[in-house]
Design an enzyme around this catalytic site. Structure first.
Site, PDB file in Angstrom:
ATOM      1  CG  ASP A  63       0.198 -11.904   9.111  1.00  0.00           C
ATOM      2  OD1 ASP A  63       0.723 -13.003   8.875  1.00  0.00           O
ATOM      3  OD2 ASP A  63      -0.653 -11.731  10.003  1.00  0.00           O
TER       4      ASP A  63
ATOM      5  CB  SER B  83      -2.720  -7.022  10.718  1.00  0.00           C
ATOM      6  OG  SER B  83      -2.395  -8.393  10.617  1.00  0.00           O
TER       7      SER B  83
ATOM      8  CG  ASP C 154      -0.291  -7.554  14.275  1.00  0.00           C
ATOM      9  OD1 ASP C 154      -0.519  -7.660  13.045  1.00  0.00           O
ATOM     10  OD2 ASP C 154      -0.290  -8.511  15.054  1.00  0.00           O
TER      11      ASP C 154
ATOM     12  CB  THR D 238       5.883 -13.118  15.595  1.00  0.00           C
ATOM     13  OG1 THR D 238       4.496 -13.062  15.275  1.00  0.00           O
ATOM     14  CG2 THR D 238       6.133 -14.336  16.471  1.00  0.00           C
TER      15      THR D 238
END
Length: 341
Positions: A92, A61, A59, A15
């Site tokens: 995350d 993840s 990302d 992000t």
């Protein structure tokens, strides 16, 4: 020639590296080559900043040990040219990556600071700018011409933590991370308060990078009523090289004989089993209650107050070292990078 500390900023994805396209409202990747144009406040820092990015930002993840190796390559290749490193990473899985990197980089004598954000860098209320600016400032801290921080850390929302002591605790608050079993190393207020007595004291041995991780690790979380058939099926998987067992309280599990016998069989086959608590804070103390005496007798390794993230990372790292069962147990129960008390 500049005498300022030089810091390499590495963007892996997440992000913090996104910025809003105000025409479409969609988020798009931030161009880190234009970092100073977009965040002019960085010019006020007393250091020289260079940038590097993963070829394709990911990302978090999708983070995996292949990317951990890529990150280690970037750090080791540039190790002599920079006084510190700041890694931008999605929140995350940040604690997993940062914990793993702490084991992969042995005898580290420079800061590697992970940070990220809950909101994109271009958002009006973003936490990204403060996290980024302060992480760089901390990475550049010097005392007697040596870096103040000489370990892998994680900076988020006014606190610098030892990376392998952290867990993500909130998906929506700016205070997304916590280190329940070890205090913050630095607190950011009007001034940076450095708690020097808490800092990791590095070895004077030469810097080493370990990239042989064994990922065949089972994370088995206990819960009341967990079926015997499921547990036995998982423990029978031949590819498993190590098991992290998430237990209740101070390391307790069911005393059903089928469960204890299954663990004994696994351990006798050469697969190490580490006991970590499901609790957010506290420590495994096998033998305190009858419900953990059997685990101790079976040869289960105590994870003490290690986080689940660090427990998995340490397991992968030590499995790659080809240690015998007794040595593995001894080394696992020994603090290597300040990951347990």
């Amino acid at each position: 020639m500049s005498t300022k500390p030089s810091i390499l900023l590495i963007y892996t994805g997440g992000t913090i590296g996104m910025i809003k396209d105000y025409e479409t409202g969609a988020l798009k990747a931030f161009d880190f080559d234009q970092l100073l144009q977009n965040i002019p406040e960085l010019r006020l820092l007393d250091c020289d900043i260079s940038t590097s990015s993963f070829e394709t930002p990911i990302d978090s993840s999708n983070m995996n040990p292949e990317y951990w190796n890529e990150l280690c390559d970037l750090i080791s290749t540039n190790f002599d040219a920079y006084q510190g490193f700041v890694v931008l990473h999605g929140s995350d899985t940040m604690s997993y990556t940062a914990s793993a990197i702490s084991f992969m980089l042995e005898n580290l004598n420079k800061p590697v600071i992970f940070t990220g954000s809950q909101l994109p860098i271009g958002d009006l209320r973003t936490d990204a700018k403060e996290n980024l600016i302060t992480a760089i400032q901390i990475a550049a801290l010097q005392k007697r011409n040596k870096p103040v921080i000489q370990e892998v850390c994680l900076y988020f929302e006014y606190k610098l933590y030892r990376a392998n002591r952290t867990s993500k605790v909130s998906a929506e608050h700016f205070e997304a991370f916590d280190s329940p079993n070890y205090p913050p190393l630095i607190t950011s207020g009007v001034h940076l308060s450095v708690h020097e007595e808490l800092l990791f004291k590095p070895s004077r041995k030469s810097f080493k990078v370990h990239q042989n991780l064994v990922t065949d690790v089972l994370l088995l979380k206990m819960y009341p009523g967990i079926p015997k058939s499921l547990v036995l099926a998982m423990l029978a998987i031949k590819e498993i090289k190590g098991i992290v067992l998430e237990t209740y309280g101070s390391g307790n599990t069911t005393t059903e004989m089928w469960f204890l016998e299954a663990l004994k069989t696994v351990i006798k086959s050469g697969v190490p089993v580490v006991n970590v608590t499901q609790c957010i804070a506290g420590s495994v103390q096998m033998g305190n209650y009858e419900t953990s005496v059997g685990l101790k007798k079976a040869g289960v390794i105590s994870g003490r107050d290690i986080t689940v993230e660090a427990a998995v990372a340490k397991m992968m790292y030590l499995l790659g070292q080809n240690l015998g069962p007794k040595v593995f147990k001894s080394v696992y129960e020994t603090p290597l990078r300040g990951e347990l008390t």
